[in-house]
Design a protein around this motif. Sequence first.
Motif, PDB file in Angstrom:
ATOM      1  N   ALA A  75       0.819  -1.212   0.000  1.00 44.32           N
ATOM      2  CA  ALA A  75       0.000   0.000   0.000  1.00 44.32           C
ATOM      3  C   ALA A  75       0.854   1.262   0.000  1.00 44.32           C
ATOM      4  O   ALA A  75       0.510   2.257  -0.654  1.00 44.32           O
ATOM      5  N   GLU A  76       1.967   1.225   0.711  1.00 44.41           N
ATOM      6  CA  GLU A  76       2.819   2.407   0.826  1.00 44.41           C
ATOM      7  C   GLU A  76       3.439   2.814  -0.503  1.00 44.41           C
ATOM      8  O   GLU A  76       3.871   3.951  -0.673  1.00 44.41           O
ATOM      9  N   LYS A  77       3.456   1.899  -1.467  1.00 42.82           N
ATOM     10  CA  LYS A  77       3.999   2.230  -2.789  1.00 42.82           C
ATOM     11  C   LYS A  77       3.147   3.282  -3.497  1.00 42.82           C
ATOM     12  O   LYS A  77       3.617   3.947  -4.431  1.00 42.82           O
ATOM     13  N   ILE A  78       1.896   3.422  -3.068  1.00 45.65           N
ATOM     14  CA  ILE A  78       1.001   4.382  -3.714  1.00 45.65           C
ATOM     15  C   ILE A  78       1.375   5.811  -3.377  1.00 45.65           C
ATOM     16  O   ILE A  78       1.190   6.727  -4.195  1.00 45.65           O
ATOM     17  N   LYS A  79       1.918   6.054  -2.205  1.00 40.66           N
ATOM     18  CA  LYS A  79       2.203   7.433  -1.782  1.00 40.66           C
ATOM     19  C   LYS A  79       3.129   8.180  -2.735  1.00 40.66           C
ATOM     20  O   LYS A  79       2.800   9.296  -3.169  1.00 40.66           O
ATOM     21  N   PRO A  80       4.271   7.623  -3.107  1.00 34.67           N
ATOM     22  CA  PRO A  80       5.112   8.364  -4.055  1.00 34.67           C
ATOM     23  C   PRO A  80       4.482   8.529  -5.431  1.00 34.67           C
ATOM     24  O   PRO A  80       4.740   9.523  -6.118  1.00 34.67           O
ATOM     25  N   ILE A  81       3.647   7.571  -5.826  1.00 32.31           N
ATOM     26  CA  ILE A  81       2.943   7.709  -7.102  1.00 32.31           C
ATOM     27  C   ILE A  81       1.998   8.903  -7.038  1.00 32.31           C
ATOM     28  O   ILE A  81       1.925   9.721  -7.962  1.00 32.31           O
ATOM     29  N   ALA A  82       1.280   9.015  -5.933  1.00 30.44           N
ATOM     30  CA  ALA A  82       0.332  10.122  -5.768  1.00 30.44           C
ATOM     31  C   ALA A  82       1.044  11.469  -5.763  1.00 30.44           C
ATOM     32  O   ALA A  82       0.499  12.470  -6.249  1.00 30.44           O
ATOM     33  N   GLN A  83       2.235  11.500  -5.250  1.00 34.65           N
ATOM     34  CA  GLN A  83       2.984  12.751  -5.157  1.00 34.65           C
ATOM     35  C   GLN A  83       3.638  13.140  -6.475  1.00 34.65           C
ATOM     36  O   GLN A  83       3.952  14.309  -6.691  1.00 34.65           O
ATOM     37  N   ALA A 119      -5.741   8.384   2.149  1.00 37.92           N
ATOM     38  CA  ALA A 119      -6.439   9.380   1.333  1.00 37.92           C
ATOM     39  C   ALA A 119      -6.535  10.716   2.054  1.00 37.92           C
ATOM     40  O   ALA A 119      -6.374  11.784   1.449  1.00 37.92           O
ATOM     41  N   LEU A 120      -6.806  10.656   3.355  1.00 40.17           N
ATOM     42  CA  LEU A 120      -6.873  11.888   4.144  1.00 40.17           C
ATOM     43  C   LEU A 120      -5.515  12.594   4.136  1.00 40.17           C
ATOM     44  O   LEU A 120      -5.443  13.812   3.937  1.00 40.17           O
ATOM     45  N   GLU A 121      -4.453  11.837   4.319  1.00 36.27           N
ATOM     46  CA  GLU A 121      -3.106  12.420   4.333  1.00 36.27           C
ATOM     47  C   GLU A 121      -2.740  13.015   2.975  1.00 36.27           C
ATOM     48  O   GLU A 121      -2.111  14.081   2.907  1.00 36.27           O
ATOM     49  N   LEU A 122      -3.131  12.340   1.913  1.00 34.31           N
ATOM     50  CA  LEU A 122      -2.781  12.786   0.566  1.00 34.31           C
ATOM     51  C   LEU A 122      -3.759  13.813   0.004  1.00 34.31           C
ATOM     52  O   LEU A 122      -3.545  14.351  -1.081  1.00 34.31           O
ATOM     53  N   LYS A 123      -4.866  14.046   0.730  1.00 30.77           N
ATOM     54  CA  LYS A 123      -5.909  14.993   0.311  1.00 30.77           C
ATOM     55  C   LYS A 123      -6.493  14.593  -1.044  1.00 30.77           C
ATOM     56  O   LYS A 123      -6.702  15.410  -1.923  1.00 30.77           O
ATOM     57  N   LEU A 124      -6.758  13.287  -1.158  1.00 26.45           N
ATOM     58  CA  LEU A 124      -7.361  12.739  -2.363  1.00 26.45           C
ATOM     59  C   LEU A 124      -8.735  12.162  -2.044  1.00 26.45           C
ATOM     60  O   LEU A 124      -8.944  11.629  -0.949  1.00 26.45           O
TER      61      LEU A 124
END
Length: 260
Positions: A75-83, A119-124
Motif C-alpha cells: 500500500a505504501e507504494k502508492i504514496k510516491p505515485i500520488a505525489q 487518502a486523508l493524508e494525501l488529500k485525495l
Amino acid sequence: MLIDTHCHLVSDKLKDNLPTLLENAKKAGVQKIINIAYDPETIILAQEQLKVSDMLYITLGIQPHDASKFTIEEAEKIKPIAQNNLRLVGIGEIGLDAHYTLSPMNKQIECFEYFLQMALELKLPIVVHVRETHKEVLTRIIPYSKKGLTGVIHCFTGTLEESKEFLDCGFFISFSGIVTFKNSISLQEVAKYVPENKILIETDSPYLAPTPLRGKTNEPAFVHHTCDFISKLRNVKYDYFAELTVKNAESLFFRMHTPS
C-alpha cells in the motif's frame, strides 16, 4: 461531453483492446476516463496504460475482494505515485463487501481503514465499494469526513435512506448501468432524488452494461446510455445532465487539473 468516472480498463476483458475502446469513447462524446486499479497487479498496469492516451486518469487502491493481498508495504507504494503522478485523481477502489467475502472481513476492514487514512493524508478523494455493508462503511467514513475526506459511493445500489446518509457526509453518489434495468425501480427513485451537485455516472466496465446493451461486455463509450436514462428520469435535457455530471466529476476528481 461525458466523463466515465469508474471503469476497469485494467481488466482481462478490456486491457488488450485499449486503442479501440478509447476511440469508441471519443466517438460517444467521452472526454475523460477514470481507470480504477484494485490490486497490486492492476496498480502497475494502470500506470502503464496512462502512456496510451491523455484521456486516461487513474485511481489506485485494493478492493475488498482482493484485500487478502493487502500489505502495508504494498500500500505504501502508492504514496510516491500520488505525489509524482498528476493523473492520479483518487484512492480506490476500496471498501467492504459482505456478499461475496472473497477476502475475510477482518482483512477487508484493515485494508479499508488503512486507505482511508492514506487518502486523508494525501488529500485525495476515495472511490468506495459498498455491498451489504452500508452501516459498516458509513461508521468508518463519518470520522474521516469530519476531517475533510470526501469521495464517491460508486455503482450505488442502496436505498434512498442510505443515499441520504452518505450525502450527509458530503459524498457523491454514482450510478452505473444497473439504474437502467427494468427491476431497478427503487434505485431509479434514488437517481431522481440525489441533488444536482452530488450525482455522477459511470460504466464500471467491463461489467453491468446498460440497457439496451445488457449482457454485453461494457466499455466507457456506453456511459452515454446511462446519462440518457437518468436525464429522462429527472426530466431534464440530455446535454444539461451530461454537463452537470462533468462539472461534478471535475469538482471531485480534477480540481488540481483545472486552471483557477
